[in-house]
Motif scaffolding. Sequence first.
Motif, PDB file in Angstrom:
ATOM      1  N   ARG A   6       0.847  -1.197   0.000  1.00 50.16           N
ATOM      2  CA  ARG A   6       0.000   0.000   0.000  1.00 50.16           C
ATOM      3  C   ARG A   6       0.882   1.247   0.000  1.00 50.16           C
ATOM      4  NH1 ARG A   6      -3.289  -1.003   4.545  1.00 50.16           N
ATOM      5  NH2 ARG A   6      -2.108   0.481   5.779  1.00 50.16           N
ATOM      6  N   GLN A  10       1.120   4.238  -2.657  1.00 45.83           N
ATOM      7  CA  GLN A  10       0.969   5.615  -2.206  1.00 45.83           C
ATOM      8  C   GLN A  10       2.204   6.448  -2.577  1.00 45.83           C
ATOM      9  OE1 GLN A  10      -1.641   6.947  -1.234  1.00 45.83           O
ATOM     10  NE2 GLN A  10      -0.871   8.941  -0.595  1.00 45.83           N
ATOM     11  N   ARG A 295       3.566  11.796   9.950  1.00 41.11           N
ATOM     12  CA  ARG A 295       3.841  11.188  11.255  1.00 41.11           C
ATOM     13  C   ARG A 295       2.696  11.490  12.220  1.00 41.11           C
ATOM     14  NH1 ARG A 295       6.816   8.125  13.120  1.00 41.11           N
ATOM     15  NH2 ARG A 295       8.487   9.089  14.310  1.00 41.11           N
ATOM     16  N   SER A 296       2.186  12.726  12.180  1.00 41.93           N
ATOM     17  CA  SER A 296       1.100  13.061  13.106  1.00 41.93           C
ATOM     18  C   SER A 296      -0.153  12.261  12.751  1.00 41.93           C
ATOM     19  CB  SER A 296       0.810  14.558  13.072  1.00 41.93           C
ATOM     20  OG  SER A 296       0.093  14.898  11.905  1.00 41.93           O
ATOM     21  N   LEU A 297      -0.260  11.879  11.464  1.00 40.69           N
ATOM     22  CA  LEU A 297      -1.414  11.076  11.049  1.00 40.69           C
ATOM     23  C   LEU A 297      -1.231   9.604  11.408  1.00 40.69           C
ATOM     24  CD1 LEU A 297      -2.177  12.531   7.514  1.00 40.69           C
ATOM     25  CD2 LEU A 297      -3.601  12.701   9.553  1.00 40.69           C
ATOM     26  N   GLY A 298      -0.095   9.282  11.990  1.00 36.55           N
ATOM     27  CA  GLY A 298       0.091   7.909  12.443  1.00 36.55           C
ATOM     28  C   GLY A 298       1.072   7.096  11.633  1.00 36.55           C
ATOM     29  N   ALA A 299       1.789   7.746  10.683  1.00 28.86           N
ATOM     30  CA  ALA A 299       2.775   6.996   9.907  1.00 28.86           C
ATOM     31  C   ALA A 299       3.991   6.691  10.776  1.00 28.86           C
ATOM     32  CB  ALA A 299       3.196   7.804   8.684  1.00 28.86           C
ATOM     33  N   THR A 300       4.471   5.453  10.721  1.00 28.38           N
ATOM     34  CA  THR A 300       5.669   5.093  11.483  1.00 28.38           C
ATOM     35  C   THR A 300       6.907   5.509  10.683  1.00 28.38           C
ATOM     36  OG1 THR A 300       5.782   2.941  10.460  1.00 28.38           O
ATOM     37  CG2 THR A 300       4.519   3.095  12.502  1.00 28.38           C
ATOM     38  N   PRO A 381       7.437  14.411  14.839  1.00 25.73           N
ATOM     39  CA  PRO A 381       6.038  14.735  14.538  1.00 25.73           C
ATOM     40  C   PRO A 381       5.601  16.045  15.179  1.00 25.73           C
ATOM     41  CG  PRO A 381       6.218  12.797  15.961  1.00 25.73           C
ATOM     42  CD  PRO A 381       7.600  13.134  15.516  1.00 25.73           C
ATOM     43  N   LEU A 382       6.291  16.435  16.246  1.00 25.71           N
ATOM     44  CA  LEU A 382       5.939  17.669  16.939  1.00 25.71           C
ATOM     45  C   LEU A 382       6.112  18.893  16.045  1.00 25.71           C
ATOM     46  CD1 LEU A 382       4.929  18.527  19.727  1.00 25.71           C
ATOM     47  CD2 LEU A 382       7.299  18.933  20.402  1.00 25.71           C
TER      48      LEU A 382
ATOM     49  N   LEU B  62       2.748  13.428  20.332  1.00 27.37           N
ATOM     50  CA  LEU B  62       3.736  13.955  19.389  1.00 27.37           C
ATOM     51  C   LEU B  62       5.056  14.194  20.114  1.00 27.37           C
ATOM     52  CD1 LEU B  62       1.546  16.585  17.471  1.00 27.37           C
ATOM     53  CD2 LEU B  62       2.157  14.278  16.753  1.00 27.37           C
ATOM     54  N   ASP B  63       4.993  14.275  21.429  1.00 28.50           N
ATOM     55  CA  ASP B  63       6.184  14.530  22.235  1.00 28.50           C
ATOM     56  C   ASP B  63       6.036  13.710  23.519  1.00 28.50           C
ATOM     57  OD1 ASP B  63       8.569  15.608  22.968  1.00 28.50           O
ATOM     58  OD2 ASP B  63       7.824  17.639  23.352  1.00 28.50           O
ATOM     59  N   GLU B  82       8.343   5.848  19.679  1.00 29.09           N
ATOM     60  CA  GLU B  82       7.756   6.809  18.739  1.00 29.09           C
ATOM     61  C   GLU B  82       6.810   6.112  17.747  1.00 29.09           C
ATOM     62  OE1 GLU B  82       7.577  10.141  18.465  1.00 29.09           O
ATOM     63  OE2 GLU B  82       6.344   9.560  16.751  1.00 29.09           O
ATOM     64  N   ASP B  83       7.258   4.967  17.216  1.00 34.23           N
ATOM     65  CA  ASP B  83       6.407   4.271  16.256  1.00 34.23           C
ATOM     66  C   ASP B  83       5.156   3.706  16.923  1.00 34.23           C
ATOM     67  OD1 ASP B  83       7.825   4.866  14.040  1.00 34.23           O
ATOM     68  OD2 ASP B  83       8.913   2.966  13.925  1.00 34.23           O
ATOM     69  N   ALA B  86       2.823   6.421  17.168  1.00 34.09           N
ATOM     70  CA  ALA B  86       2.261   6.708  15.840  1.00 34.09           C
ATOM     71  C   ALA B  86       1.103   5.761  15.554  1.00 34.09           C
ATOM     72  CB  ALA B  86       3.338   6.574  14.777  1.00 34.09           C
ATOM     73  N   ARG B  87       1.275   4.484  15.936  1.00 28.61           N
ATOM     74  CA  ARG B  87       0.208   3.511  15.676  1.00 28.61           C
ATOM     75  C   ARG B  87      -1.059   3.858  16.457  1.00 28.61           C
ATOM     76  NH1 ARG B  87       4.415  -0.033  14.556  1.00 28.61           N
ATOM     77  NH2 ARG B  87       4.937  -0.336  16.734  1.00 28.61           N
ATOM     78  N   ARG B  89      -1.938   6.879  17.250  1.00 25.97           N
ATOM     79  CA  ARG B  89      -2.533   8.031  16.561  1.00 25.97           C
ATOM     80  C   ARG B  89      -3.289   7.607  15.301  1.00 25.97           C
ATOM     81  NH1 ARG B  89       2.386  10.581  17.726  1.00 25.97           N
ATOM     82  NH2 ARG B  89       3.229  10.201  15.647  1.00 25.97           N
ATOM     83  N   ALA B  90      -2.698   6.607  14.627  1.00 26.45           N
ATOM     84  CA  ALA B  90      -3.251   6.241  13.322  1.00 26.45           C
ATOM     85  C   ALA B  90      -4.731   5.872  13.456  1.00 26.45           C
ATOM     86  CB  ALA B  90      -2.466   5.079  12.725  1.00 26.45           C
ATOM     87  N   LEU B 118      -3.350   6.470   2.971  1.00 27.16           N
ATOM     88  CA  LEU B 118      -2.333   5.880   3.844  1.00 27.16           C
ATOM     89  C   LEU B 118      -2.906   4.736   4.661  1.00 27.16           C
ATOM     90  CD1 LEU B 118      -0.404   9.017   5.135  1.00 27.16           C
ATOM     91  CD2 LEU B 118       0.542   7.134   3.808  1.00 27.16           C
ATOM     92  N   ALA B 119      -4.180   4.902   5.080  1.00 30.25           N
ATOM     93  CA  ALA B 119      -4.796   3.870   5.916  1.00 30.25           C
ATOM     94  C   ALA B 119      -5.393   2.748   5.073  1.00 30.25           C
ATOM     95  CB  ALA B 119      -5.881   4.510   6.791  1.00 30.25           C
TER      96      ALA B 119
END
Lengths: 838, 229
Positions: A6, A10, A295-300, A381-382, B62-63, B82-83, B86-87, B89-90, B118-119
């Motif tokens: 995916r 993308q 990243r803020s949308l959740g991407a690792t 992400p910040l 985010l922090d 961090e990852d 992110a998960r 947040r996703a 992305l999702a």
Amino acid sequence: MARTARNFRQSLRLLARDWRAGELRLFVVALVIAVGAITAVGFFNDRVDRGLTRRSADVLGADLILTSSEPVAREWVDATARYGMKVAEALEFASVVIRGERLQIVGVRAIGAGYPPRGVVRTAPGLGQADRIETGIPAPGTAWVEPRVAQELALSMGDKIEVGSAAFTVARILTDEPGRSANFFALSPRVLIPLTDVPRTKVVQPGSRVSYRYAFAGAAVGLRAYEAWLRPQLGPSHRLVQAREGNPTIARAVERVERYVGLTSLLAVMLAGVAIAMGARRYSARHYDAAAMLRSLGATQRDILELYLPQLFVLGLVASAVGCVIGFVVQQVIYYLLQNLFPASLPLPGPWPAVFGISAGLITLAGFALIPILRLRSVPPLRVLRRELAPLPVSAWAVIAAAGAALVILMWRYTGSLALTLGVLAGAAVAIAALFALTLGFLRLARGLRSGAGSIWRQGLDRLQRRAHASTGQILAFGLTLMAMAVLVLVRTDLLSSWREQLPDDAPNYFVFNVLPDNAPAVEAFLRDHALRSQPLYPMVRGRLTEINGAPAMQAVAAKDKDSGPDVENAALQRDLNLTWAAAAPSDNVIVRGQWWGEKPGAALISVEEKLAERLGVGLGDRLTFVIGSDPVEATVASIRRVKWESFHPNFFVIFSPGSLDGYPATYMTSFYVAPEQKPLLTNLVRQFPGATLFELDQLINQIRSVVRQASLAVELVLLFVLAAGFAVLYAALASSLDERYYEGALLRTFGASRWQLRRGHLAEFVTLGVLAGVLAAIGTEAIAYVLYTRVFDIAYTPKWPVWIAAPLVGGVLIGVAGFIGTRRVVERSPLTMLREN
Amino acid sequence: MSSLANGVIVSALNLGKRVVTAEGPLDILSGVSFEIKSGESLAIIGVSGSGKSTLLGLLAGLDVPTEGEVVLAGERLTQLDEDGRARVRAGQVGFVFQSFHLLPALTALENVMLPMELAGVGDPESGARALLARVGLSERLTHYPRELSGGEQQRVAIARAFALRPAILFADEPTGNLDTATGARVVELLFELNRERNATLVLVTHDEAVAARCGRRIYLDMGRIVERR
């Protein structure tokens, strides 16, 4: 897995969108120009290389020649079939051709079917008649003779001559044959007979001095393989000569072109790397926000890599492929435009430059762009909340290591030598560090000048100071680019003029040999009276080197023969040498060690040619014994000389001090230039001095000139490609600072700065940048030129003062104008639009 | 989504954030504790430099805080890398930023499609079209951010924030870059969508009028909560 797939889809979507929005153009343009330059150089190089090798082969008559004093094992000849090669056999011996009462010493070459495998034999139906290309060999019982033989023996077609015990009918006049030029010191005129007639002559007896000659031709791969197979089996009596070694002048021209083209390719790769690194940095910086948002949308972090790395790869692949096509087309277009300049059609380039071009594009991209792109992974992400947050700067060492590794791989491929590659890179690293320090010094100096400058210049200098880090990078990039261009232009100019000097229009085109001592003053007077530009007359005595410091000389030679391969010097030792004596050293010889003798040296002294001395392992003070007739003559080495073999002056491996060879039979020889309109004089010369032998070099000189012309053209063309790569760097360097300039320009205009004020500030800044880069380039050029001239191209070095004026001037104008034009958008669009975009 | 204790979707426990400056350590936040229940709307109010954006960054993962803990959607963020954050947040978290953060190379439609792509959501385009129609930008689908006004850009950003039907929406000064009238319309839209989609809203602002529309308010000063309403 599904996520990776995916992400890949993308990633392609993002790539397409970025492309459509114009985000990638700079990057792609840099890469396309870079790969285009690399492959165009590669294709053209490959093509010219094939053409030059072929031409050298035509001159020699084969791609590879094996000579031996006895027949070689049949297996060696039969093996050629396995390597897809053609082979033609010949047998050479000196003999006397008799017709009635007259005799003439000749070099007989008995040739077998398929001779010559490269190049052509030309014959004419009679003296002075138009010649044509021969497709076969003389019919059994017939001979083709050189004009000199026909003249000396007053032969007409159909006349009979005797070679050894056999009679031959003269069928054609031999006007040209390959390999003639390679050994024109073998003075005897040539007679060609069929190989099958040799037994009839009964010339070849046990112990007789004959030379078996095997001429090979075939594709490069097969030749290399065959040579690799054969070389270890060679004995001391065998010589293997490649087409390129056959003629030292052509070999040197080709070698220099290759070095030059190699150098330009390396510079193109380096410049391309710089352009790509700059493009990648900008691309990366412009995608920080996007990465933070993702990243803020959740991407690792892995997602980010999976989204951006394929973009880099696909982009690299597509741009490299486009670059390759452009490289091929450019090469083809130039070839067609200049086709009539080439003596013969050049073979099409092979596919390797394309393969190499694409991999070079990807490797360069990986080395210079990967690390900036990898930084996207670490965008915090910040950053979506605090825009000033950028990823930690990557270690400069990591960038240098990656770029260095890429360059090592590429250069290694180009140079074929890891040592040379590492040496060049280490030198470049030291140079860049030194230039970096210099740049910082310049910027500090510029600050000192600030107070004396007008407000516009102050504004420009202030900008350079404020952005010291970026300015240093830009000055360095511009400086390196200007330096690369200056070095190439300089080397090209000096390379071409050294070639022209090597073969000036009035280079000697005739040799006269066999002048009897009594006639020597009269011949000298003849040449002088008719204003024929001549070299001094040299006496010539034939002798063979037998001992070095009392030990047999052949031992030393045989021992060295195996590992270094045969060459001209070895050949010189396997037969009689032409010895001479002289009171003064020949004008174009350079004494590299020892001293030339004074007026009346007491003992017998000799001066030995540099490479021969090296091969024999002899130095000053060593004693060499020559056998002349049956007498041994011993002499001490007093000096070592460098000889310009390609000068067409009388040149000697060994020169004795005057008086050392008194009493031995000598004849005199020299070379001179005869203009076309003066040619009738030659008849007078021959009539006046019937014993003297004339040897014409016009055809050889023309051959060499056409090779040099071709080589010069190649040199000029590859320069263009590097200039294109250089402009890519200028473009990239300029664009890399555009974002900041847009923003700053918009702000300044908001504060009331007029467009003209901004424009003048830009101009001042770029002119200063260009001048500083120019000074830097001049320093670097001087240093590099010194190393290149003395170590690589073997051309005399003189300080390059014009560069000190031209480089800053060209830098100031070029970068000033480019910067001025490149930044026009800064004032053309409304400040509001600019600020909103930022 | 993990099961939520008492419907609490976000909880901050004794949160602190300390940074090291040239003059020594500086506490940007200290001792901040509160809970937000699912479907609630909370405003974090304070003057510039009071630590409200820092708090928002910590709540959204985010922090990371230097002390204390954040539990978001049942996950203890401080225990994740961090990852891992992110998960979390996703798909659960949406953002609206003061400076919009639209990708300049993407059209309005593509910016809204991006989180769905992305999702791996099926047919992101029709979803994005519907959302853009909802925020009144049907006519602007193919426009790039630079071709849109500030209010329009923020409406695209709001559409993007709701694209994945987040459980919680973090908005950082969403009207900070807009004039009053445009800001009011954008806030109206934000609250409407929040209601329609039953999301939790955490909104950082210095504007009392905007804050007043939220169910609860927390006042920050010098990194500490000074008042709760």
